[in-house]
Scaffold this active site. Structure first.
Site, PDB file in Angstrom:
ATOM      1  N   HIS A  67       5.637  -0.920 -41.784  1.00  0.00           N
ATOM      2  CA  HIS A  67       5.275  -0.843 -40.362  1.00  0.00           C
ATOM      3  C   HIS A  67       3.776  -1.065 -40.172  1.00  0.00           C
ATOM      4  O   HIS A  67       3.356  -1.878 -39.350  1.00  0.00           O
ATOM      5  CB  HIS A  67       5.692   0.518 -39.798  1.00  0.00           C
ATOM      6  CG  HIS A  67       5.085   0.843 -38.464  1.00  0.00           C
ATOM      7  ND1 HIS A  67       5.338   0.092 -37.338  1.00  0.00           N
ATOM      8  CD2 HIS A  67       4.216   1.831 -38.088  1.00  0.00           C
ATOM      9  CE1 HIS A  67       4.656   0.613 -36.319  1.00  0.00           C
ATOM     10  NE2 HIS A  67       3.968   1.657 -36.744  1.00  0.00           N
ATOM     11  N   HIS A 124      -3.210   3.587 -39.047  1.00  0.00           N
ATOM     12  CA  HIS A 124      -3.037   4.232 -37.748  1.00  0.00           C
ATOM     13  C   HIS A 124      -2.075   5.408 -37.741  1.00  0.00           C
ATOM     14  O   HIS A 124      -2.109   6.221 -36.822  1.00  0.00           O
ATOM     15  CB  HIS A 124      -2.639   3.214 -36.670  1.00  0.00           C
ATOM     16  CG  HIS A 124      -1.188   2.854 -36.661  1.00  0.00           C
ATOM     17  ND1 HIS A 124      -0.667   1.826 -37.405  1.00  0.00           N
ATOM     18  CD2 HIS A 124      -0.143   3.396 -35.990  1.00  0.00           C
ATOM     19  CE1 HIS A 124       0.638   1.743 -37.188  1.00  0.00           C
ATOM     20  NE2 HIS A 124       0.993   2.686 -36.340  1.00  0.00           N
ATOM     21  N   GLU A 128      -1.289  11.332 -38.172  1.00  0.00           N
ATOM     22  CA  GLU A 128      -0.094  11.901 -37.564  1.00  0.00           C
ATOM     23  C   GLU A 128       0.991  12.192 -38.602  1.00  0.00           C
ATOM     24  O   GLU A 128       1.573  13.262 -38.594  1.00  0.00           O
ATOM     25  CB  GLU A 128       0.438  10.913 -36.514  1.00  0.00           C
ATOM     26  CG  GLU A 128       1.714  11.342 -35.826  1.00  0.00           C
ATOM     27  CD  GLU A 128       1.466  12.366 -34.739  1.00  0.00           C
ATOM     28  OE1 GLU A 128       0.282  12.690 -34.504  1.00  0.00           O
ATOM     29  OE2 GLU A 128       2.440  12.850 -34.146  1.00  0.00           O
ATOM     30  N   ASP A 129       1.238  11.247 -39.475  1.00  0.00           N
ATOM     31  CA  ASP A 129       2.407  11.354 -40.347  1.00  0.00           C
ATOM     32  C   ASP A 129       2.108  11.894 -41.739  1.00  0.00           C
ATOM     33  O   ASP A 129       3.013  12.330 -42.430  1.00  0.00           O
ATOM     34  CB  ASP A 129       3.095   9.985 -40.484  1.00  0.00           C
ATOM     35  CG  ASP A 129       3.649   9.499 -39.152  1.00  0.00           C
ATOM     36  OD1 ASP A 129       3.787  10.340 -38.239  1.00  0.00           O
ATOM     37  OD2 ASP A 129       3.936   8.304 -39.039  1.00  0.00           O
ATOM     38  N   ASP A 180       1.238  -1.646 -32.142  1.00  0.00           N
ATOM     39  CA  ASP A 180       2.105  -0.605 -32.702  1.00  0.00           C
ATOM     40  C   ASP A 180       3.401  -0.556 -31.893  1.00  0.00           C
ATOM     41  O   ASP A 180       4.502  -0.552 -32.436  1.00  0.00           O
ATOM     42  CB  ASP A 180       1.361   0.736 -32.633  1.00  0.00           C
ATOM     43  CG  ASP A 180       2.168   1.901 -33.169  1.00  0.00           C
ATOM     44  OD1 ASP A 180       2.881   1.719 -34.174  1.00  0.00           O
ATOM     45  OD2 ASP A 180       2.083   3.002 -32.577  1.00  0.00           O
ATOM     46  N   ASP A 212      15.296 -26.269 -14.457  1.00  0.00           N
ATOM     47  CA  ASP A 212      15.112 -27.706 -14.382  1.00  0.00           C
ATOM     48  C   ASP A 212      13.654 -28.101 -14.445  1.00  0.00           C
ATOM     49  O   ASP A 212      13.313 -29.255 -14.656  1.00  0.00           O
ATOM     50  CB  ASP A 212      15.747 -28.267 -13.100  1.00  0.00           C
ATOM     51  CG  ASP A 212      17.242 -28.407 -13.289  1.00  0.00           C
ATOM     52  OD1 ASP A 212      17.689 -28.231 -14.440  1.00  0.00           O
ATOM     53  OD2 ASP A 212      17.951 -28.664 -12.316  1.00  0.00           O
TER      54      ASP A 212
HETATM   55 MN    MN Z   1       2.907   3.391 -35.683  1.00  0.00          MN
END
Ligand code: MN
Length: 736
Positions: free
Chosen positions: A55, A79, A83-84, A146, A266
């Site tokens: 990711h 990034h 957070e993770d 993201d 068209d």
């Molecule tokens: Mn992310």
């Protein structure tokens, strides 16, 4: 859509990056960010089973296609590590730098914003807040990309989430991409949202496009060849291609403009891009008009369809010439003519702009100036003042303007509250709820306890400490910013004053009647008909004010008695009675703590004015019918020598605590209160109350702390250590 889901590898990323980033230190920064993110995300997988690192690599790759600078790419790779992976700010900054940390931290904060409150939910507001929170256009780019990659892989999410995220993307992120002029991303986001939100419609439109594709492609191919031959004499470096509208825009045109699918489809479209190389902007523009001249000479232009966005660019910096002509076989073509530079701006908007700013191989001041001129659309969106003339100034001004008007702060749960700039935790508290404001006793901003007059900044996370049976302080009026908080505080204070006055009025009445009753005064003046006229004798308009003045000793009873015609009154020493009038600080003390020489059955209380602490030098004051009040021997409230009696501390229980009130004089600074509180807790005293305010000089601050301590020595140690706190000038025990 499908080919975009093929994961790019780190090798692909570096190949893309090397097309425009060459400095070894920049390339190694990106490699370092990759290795770090790889190690941190080790073992984490996405919903589709891919390792999580894929990711962040995709995010970085898309950023590289936008030609952003090396730090932004590194931030793209990193990034999600805060957070993770729980990487701390300190650790992050040690590995990278403050700038990259700020980018990642802002992306994280934006990701945590919650706009779930239906009433407050307004997409336009949400967009504005998001941009304000980002503070830096690069943060918005990372967040957009993201979101783009998350949208590309949204099929692995539960259906409910697909709908919610798609709707938010369509309402918030796609318009931001549009405003920033990044049509590549905007179009892809819209089509993805379309796919998840209205699958039937999506497939319907996609099928219609597909059915006519072969035929259309043939017409376009022929037209391109003709134009190439037509323009050959110009010897320009040209790229000519057919382009297809994205599905969502076809759908929208069908619904909003109520057009048949045929009418929209068209219209065949061709784009001519001129690589003007290093030509002056003016010459480059002339090249576009020259190409237009050739086209109009060869093909019949449809009236009213010529649009000159070069002379008058669109709000989002878009520049191009548009014309609609009839092809040789009668097909209608929309033709767009623009320079390579204009095309970059059209596809990548602010990203292209930023690329010039970060200055890699693009560094033409001329082109930059051009862009700045086009950026006037930002002014319109954010109502920015006109006084700016360069790129730096422009972005700064945009941000300053955004922030001067408002700050956006968050509750610990991520609820966003917007406040005028200069607001404090008190303003925040009253915005949450009046009751919360009235009960606020402390504030924790970004995990640090701060004074209540601290000015909040955008992005601050504010947590309030509340307590029952407290109320706003009059000092708050000196620093609150919002009129809402101000009026709530004032009305509370007015209510409290009326309530506070009531017992005093009653007390004053009682004193008046008792004291006058002891004297030879006309009873009519005390309880009878003449009573109503008494206040006027002392310049008071009514009885409650008169009684209040008596209770608060502003009107001495002997003065009243004298005026009402009495000669030989006895009255209490006013100074002595004052000693006993602060019941709020009353320390009910077990008899065993203090003993009075020679007496053991007597009521003993610690005086509330000087709050003696075990071990202090003390003296007893004998009051009529109220037992003995124990004062510190240096308390100015005791008349020397009169009615004083020796007393001493006795043994006491270990858990016995004494209240002491400290007056701390300091220079105002950030985190002072935190440091003071830290000392108190280090020495294990309980903090019963704290009140701090910046004085009118705006330089010094006064803090009043009420502590529960074990004894005088305990208190002495705490006071000595409080005095050592940076910027503290004096620490004194208060006598009320
Ligand atoms: Mn992310």
């Amino acid at each position: 859509m499908a080919q975009k889901n093929v994961n790019k590898t780190f090798g692909d990323l570096m190949r893309e990056v090397k097309q425009y980033i060459h400095a070894p230190k920049n390339l190694s920064l990106i490699e370092k960010a990759y290795k770090y993110a790889f190690a941190k995300h080790e073992g984490q997988t996405r919903r589709n089973g891919d390792p999580y690192i894929t990711h962040t690599v995709q995010v970085a790759y898309i950023l590289a296609t936008l030609r952003v600078g090396p730090k932004t790419i590194a931030a793209g790779l990193l990034h999600d590590v805060i957070e993770d992976c729980g990487v701390t700010p300190k650790e992050f900054v040690e590995h990278f730098d403050e700038e990259i940390y700020t980018l990642v931290d802002s992306v994280t904060k934006i990701g945590n914003l919650q706009f779930t409150d239906e009433k407050e939910y307004q997409a336009a507001n949400h967009r504005k807040i998001l941009i304000a929170m980002a503070r830096d256009i690069r943060v918005i780019l990372i967040k957009l990309v993201d979101r783009l990659h998350n949208m590309r892989t949204l099929q692995y999410m539960p259906h409910e989430k697909q709908l919610r995220i798609s709707q938010e993307t369509l309402d918030v992120y796609a318009p931001i991409a549009h405003r920033l002029g990044i049509s590549e991303i905007k179009n892809e986001l819209e089509d993805l949202c379309f796919f998840f939100l209205m699958p039937e419609k999506y497939h319907e439109v996609a099928k219609m496009v597909e059915v006519r594709k072969a035929e259309r492609d043939q017409h376009v191919e022929t037209m391109i060849q003709q134009i190439q031959e037509l323009l050959a004499p110009l010897q320009f470096d040209l790229t000519i291609f057919g382009r297809s509208k994205h599905l969502y825009s076809i759908y929208r045109k069908m619904t909003t403009k109520n057009k048949r699918f045929d009418e929209i489809l068209d219209l065949l479209a061709i784009r001519i891009i001129i690589d003007t190389k290093d030509k002056e902007a003016k010459t480059a523009k002339l090249d576009c008009y020259e190409v237009l001249g050739y086209i109009h000479q060869e093909y019949f232009p449809i009236q009213g369809r010529l649009k000159d966005y070069i002379a008058t660019p669109k709000m989002n910096m878009y520049q191009s010439l548009h014309t609609t002509v009839v092809g040789v076989e009668g097909q209608i073509f929309e033709v767009q003519i623009r320079t390579k530079f204009m095309d970059d701006i059209a596809e990548q908007g602010v990203a292209a702009h930023w690329r010039y700013k970060e200055g890699t191989r693009y560094n033409a001041a001329r082109e930059q100036k051009e862009i700045e001129e086009k950026l006037s659309w930002f002014r319109d969106i954010f109502a920015i003042s006109e006084d700016m003339d360069n790129a730096e100034g422009f972005m700064d001004a945009m941000q300053r303007d955004l922030f001067e008007a408002n700050v956006y702060v968050m509750s610990p749960k991520g609820r966003v509250i917007d406040l005028p700039n200069g607001s404090t935790p008190i303003d925040f508290a009253y915005r949450i709820h009046t009751e919360v404001g009235n009960a606020t006793v402390g504030a924790i901003v970004n995990n640090t306890m701060v004074p209540l007059n601290t000015i909040l900044k955008t992005g601050d996370v504010v947590q309030l400490k509340t307590a029952k049976n407290t109320g706003p302080s009059e000092d708050w009026l000196k620093f609150v910013k919002t009129s809402h908080a101000r009026s709530k505080i004032k009305s509370y204070l007015a209510r409290r004053e009326a309530e506070d006055r009531k017992p005093l009025v009653e007390q004053g009445e009682k004193i008046y009647k008792e004291e006058m009753g002891k004297r030879e005064i006309d009873p009519e003046l005390i309880t009878g008909k003449k009573l109503e006229s008494v206040p006027a004798l002392f310049s008071f308009g009514n009885l409650p004010d008169f009684y209040y003045a008596i209770a608060t000793k502003t009107l001495p009873v002997n003065a009243i008695a004298e005026k009402l015609g009495h000669k030989k009154g006895i009255f209490e020493d006013l100074n002595l009675t004052r000693l006993f009038k602060s019941p709020q600080h009353k320390n009910t003390t077990p008899k065993s703590v203090v003993k009075v020489a020679g007496i053991d059955s007597i009521k003993i209380e610690l005086a509330g004015c000087c709050n003696p602490v075990y071990g202090d030098e003390i003296v007893g004051y004998v009051s009529k019918g109220q037992g003995v009040k124990v004062h510190r021997s240096n308390c100015p409230n005791i008349a020397q020598g009169k009615r004083l009696i020796d007393c001493e501390w006795t043994e006491m229980a270990d858990d016995q605590k004494f209240e002491a009130v400290l007056h701390i004089d300091s220079i105002n600074r950030n985190y002072l209160l935190t440091d003071l509180v830290t000392v108190v807790s280090q020495y294990k005293a309980a903090l019963n109350a704290i009140d701090s305010h910046v004085n009118d000089d705006r330089i010094t601050a006064t803090t009043i702390m009420t502590l529960a301590v074990s004894n005088a020595e305990h208190l002495r140690v705490i006071m000595a250590n409080l005095a050592k706190v940076d910027s503290v000038r004096a620490v004194e025990r208060m006598i009320l």
